[in-house]
Design a protein around this motif. Sequence first.
Motif, PDB file in Angstrom:
ATOM      1  N   THR A   8       0.843  -1.207   0.000  1.00 27.67           N
ATOM      2  CA  THR A   8       0.000   0.000   0.000  1.00 27.67           C
ATOM      3  C   THR A   8       0.874   1.251   0.000  1.00 27.67           C
ATOM      4  O   THR A   8       0.692   2.150  -0.836  1.00 27.67           O
ATOM      5  CB  THR A   8      -0.930   0.030   1.234  1.00 27.67           C
ATOM      6  N   GLU A  63       8.953   3.993   7.644  1.00 27.40           N
ATOM      7  CA  GLU A  63       8.758   2.555   7.902  1.00 27.40           C
ATOM      8  C   GLU A  63       9.430   2.194   9.224  1.00 27.40           C
ATOM      9  O   GLU A  63      10.613   2.482   9.417  1.00 27.40           O
ATOM     10  CB  GLU A  63       9.328   1.740   6.732  1.00 27.40           C
ATOM     11  N   SER A  73       3.474  -7.739   3.449  1.00 24.03           N
ATOM     12  CA  SER A  73       3.916  -7.724   2.046  1.00 24.03           C
ATOM     13  C   SER A  73       5.167  -8.564   1.810  1.00 24.03           C
ATOM     14  O   SER A  73       5.408  -8.989   0.681  1.00 24.03           O
ATOM     15  CB  SER A  73       4.153  -6.279   1.583  1.00 24.03           C
ATOM     16  N   LEU A 106       6.314   5.429  13.561  1.00 24.90           N
ATOM     17  CA  LEU A 106       5.478   6.570  13.942  1.00 24.90           C
ATOM     18  C   LEU A 106       5.193   6.479  15.444  1.00 24.90           C
ATOM     19  O   LEU A 106       4.768   5.426  15.924  1.00 24.90           O
ATOM     20  CB  LEU A 106       4.156   6.483  13.173  1.00 24.90           C
TER      21      LEU A 106
HETATM   22  C1  LIG Z   1       0.901 -15.179   5.959  1.00 17.67           C
HETATM   23  C2  LIG Z   1       0.181 -14.310   4.974  1.00 17.67           C
HETATM   24  C3  LIG Z   1      -0.235 -14.837   3.743  1.00 17.67           C
HETATM   25  C4  LIG Z   1      -0.901 -14.019   2.823  1.00 17.67           C
HETATM   26  N1  LIG Z   1      -1.155 -14.502   1.569  1.00 17.67           N
HETATM   27  C5  LIG Z   1      -1.671 -13.684   0.627  1.00 17.67           C
HETATM   28  C6  LIG Z   1      -1.802 -14.114  -0.721  1.00 17.67           C
HETATM   29  O1  LIG Z   1      -1.386 -15.203  -1.089  1.00 17.67           O
HETATM   30  N2  LIG Z   1      -2.386 -13.253  -1.596  1.00 17.67           N
HETATM   31  C7  LIG Z   1      -2.828 -12.013  -1.258  1.00 17.67           C
HETATM   32  O2  LIG Z   1      -3.360 -11.286  -2.083  1.00 17.67           O
HETATM   33  N3  LIG Z   1      -2.637 -11.549   0.009  1.00 17.67           N
HETATM   34  C8  LIG Z   1      -2.066 -12.337   0.949  1.00 17.67           C
HETATM   35  N4  LIG Z   1      -1.850 -11.870   2.200  1.00 17.67           N
HETATM   36  C9  LIG Z   1      -2.239 -10.483   2.514  1.00 17.67           C
HETATM   37  C10 LIG Z   1      -1.271  -9.448   1.954  1.00 17.67           C
HETATM   38  O3  LIG Z   1       0.048  -9.828   2.256  1.00 17.67           O
HETATM   39  C11 LIG Z   1      -1.610  -8.088   2.582  1.00 17.67           C
HETATM   40  O4  LIG Z   1      -2.965  -7.787   2.341  1.00 17.67           O
HETATM   41  C12 LIG Z   1      -0.755  -6.964   2.012  1.00 17.67           C
HETATM   42  O5  LIG Z   1       0.607  -7.298   2.075  1.00 17.67           O
HETATM   43  C13 LIG Z   1      -1.022  -5.679   2.792  1.00 17.67           C
HETATM   44  O6  LIG Z   1      -0.074  -4.730   2.399  1.00 17.67           O
HETATM   45  P1  LIG Z   1       0.069  -3.403   3.228  1.00 17.67           P
HETATM   46  O7  LIG Z   1       1.160  -2.619   2.595  1.00 17.67           O
HETATM   47  O8  LIG Z   1      -1.251  -2.733   3.372  1.00 17.67           O
HETATM   48  O9  LIG Z   1       0.485  -3.868   4.702  1.00 17.67           O
HETATM   49  P2  LIG Z   1       1.892  -4.411   5.237  1.00 17.67           P
HETATM   50  O10 LIG Z   1       2.660  -5.115   4.193  1.00 17.67           O
HETATM   51  O11 LIG Z   1       1.606  -5.146   6.500  1.00 17.67           O
HETATM   52  O12 LIG Z   1       2.703  -3.080   5.546  1.00 17.67           O
HETATM   53  C14 LIG Z   1       2.472  -2.291   6.683  1.00 17.67           C
HETATM   54  C15 LIG Z   1       3.806  -1.714   7.078  1.00 17.67           C
HETATM   55  O13 LIG Z   1       3.608  -0.771   8.145  1.00 17.67           O
HETATM   56  C16 LIG Z   1       4.749  -0.832   8.978  1.00 17.67           C
HETATM   57  N5  LIG Z   1       4.405  -0.227  10.270  1.00 17.67           N
HETATM   58  C17 LIG Z   1       3.633  -0.738  11.250  1.00 17.67           C
HETATM   59  N6  LIG Z   1       3.562   0.123  12.288  1.00 17.67           N
HETATM   60  C18 LIG Z   1       4.291   1.210  11.939  1.00 17.67           C
HETATM   61  C19 LIG Z   1       4.601   2.435  12.585  1.00 17.67           C
HETATM   62  N7  LIG Z   1       4.162   2.711  13.816  1.00 17.67           N
HETATM   63  N8  LIG Z   1       5.387   3.326  11.943  1.00 17.67           N
HETATM   64  C20 LIG Z   1       5.878   3.047  10.691  1.00 17.67           C
HETATM   65  N9  LIG Z   1       5.607   1.893  10.029  1.00 17.67           N
HETATM   66  C21 LIG Z   1       4.834   0.995  10.655  1.00 17.67           C
HETATM   67  C22 LIG Z   1       5.027  -2.323   9.060  1.00 17.67           C
HETATM   68  O14 LIG Z   1       6.345  -2.583   9.506  1.00 17.67           O
HETATM   69  C23 LIG Z   1       4.771  -2.763   7.627  1.00 17.67           C
HETATM   70  O15 LIG Z   1       5.946  -2.749   6.838  1.00 17.67           O
HETATM   71  C24 LIG Z   1      -1.200 -12.665   3.159  1.00 17.67           C
HETATM   72  C25 LIG Z   1      -0.787 -12.146   4.384  1.00 17.67           C
HETATM   73  C26 LIG Z   1      -0.100 -12.943   5.277  1.00 17.67           C
HETATM   74  C27 LIG Z   1       0.362 -12.344   6.569  1.00 17.67           C
END
Ligand SMILES: Cc1cc2nc3c(=O)[nH]c(=O)nc-3n(C[C@H](O)[C@H](O)[C@H](O)COP(=O)(O)OP(=O)(O)OC[C@H]3O[C@@H](n4cnc5c(N)ncnc54)[C@H](O)[C@@H]3O)c2cc1C
Length: 443
Positions: free
Chosen positions: A41, A60, A69, A210
Amino acid sequence: MHESKLPFHEISPWVAPPADLRPALDRDLDADVVIVGAGYTGLSTALSLRAQGADVVLLERDFAGAGASGRNAGHLTPTIGKDTPTLLRFFGPERASRLLAFADAAVEYTEETIRKFEIDCDYRDCGNIMAGVHPKHDARLRKAAATASELGAHVRYLPRDELRERGVPEAFCSGILEELGGHLHPGRYVLGLRRAAIEAGVRLFEGSGLVGLESGARVVARCEGGGVKADHAVLATNAYTPGIGRLQRMIAPLRVQLFETAPLDESQLAELGWRGREGIYTSHEVLESYRLTARNTVVGGSGVVRHGWGGRLPKAYDRRAFEIIEGAFRERFPTLHAVDVESFWGGWIAFGMDFLPSLGSDGEHGNVLYGVGYAGHGVAQATMMGAMLAARVRGEEHEFEAALRRRPLAWPPEPLRWVAGKLLNATLEAVDRRTDRQIRASR
Ligand SMILES: Cc1cc2nc3c(=O)[nH]c(=O)nc-3n(C[C@H](O)[C@H](O)[C@H](O)COP(=O)(O)OP(=O)(O)OC[C@H]3O[C@@H](n4cnc5c(N)ncnc54)[C@H](O)[C@@H]3O)c2cc1C
């Protein structure tokens, strides 16, 4: 690695902290937009914003890709909501059709992103199959496939004979083929986005969690080492968002877990079949997922979910859950009995009550935006969310924003949420255990 004998990864085998880790924020800065969280995202939003000329700071807490991710199974899927019949029941044909179109467009947008930034992430556009594991699933799959294709989704029903012709392992009885998408190496994908964002001029600070968000006509995102003042903040923290004191009632973080086997040798691959390497998820209530990787390992898991009190993240190491997912793998893939599981890991996904992603704004000035709640389907949807959030920052509405707009449903407060979650989970697991007993009895 964890001290236990199980081969546990604190993050996953897909990613490690990059050699060029960016420094932590150590001063005050000014920017057009500050983004918190560098997963799909946050990175996709940052890339879209840079393309429209915005000055972007990305904060991050750990390193880009350390969240879901860099931990997921890599299925690039147009799955959305609980299932298509449920979407239809809740939203009616027009809206359900738009939601399916959004999910298809999200897959295509992700494919375009991979091409545009030349990300080498072993992407294979082989589709994914929602597979029945017992003949009782067949009627439901047939109906769901018919409903989805009437609503315009690129799916079709696969009878048992066609699964066998494709070489899909015997444990899977019939299914729905999602023709769009396939699977990829999630770590290479997120690190490719990170590289592209840095090259595009995004100011990325890693090790920069954050600690406070001050509202105002301009927001200030504070870390230990400094603050970033910006016109907009974007929360791209998905399952971690309740942990920073936001959206606690909108999303529930759940822990899911995966394993990876040792590479299969030529004879094991030949005996297995599975020539098309389609991703597979089962039609259990809490689905299991399986896929082959480019290095001929099997990655699989899910099957068990855990939630924490008040939106807290349950711990990643869960020996019992790892034993369950390995046990399920052994049952579905008997020809691979001699193949070792080389790693286990866990991560957190975020669920809204209706299993749909949410895009919105928070805070009294409406300049704190968020994109969250992909319910385990965020490889495509979170990438697409980047384009939608960037449109919001421009003051425009993305063509699919209306499809996601709805009255927010709140999870109940504690302790009701804890009790309801436990009961629901126990019920779903009991249904799945019964299905598995029926499969064993029918052998
Ligand atoms: C085990 C597993 C299997 C999955 N399999 C699939 C699949 O096969 N196909 C699919 O479509 N989806 C799958 N998903 C879901 C998919 O991975 C997520 O929906 C997607 O990665 C979300 O992306 P994101 O960037 O929103 O969140 P994230 O990748 O979780 O990123 C959030 C980021 O915020 C950071 N963060 C947290 N708190 C703070 C803070 N206070 N200050 C600064 N940074 C912070 C974290 O370190 C992290 O890097 C799976 C998820 C998991 C856990």
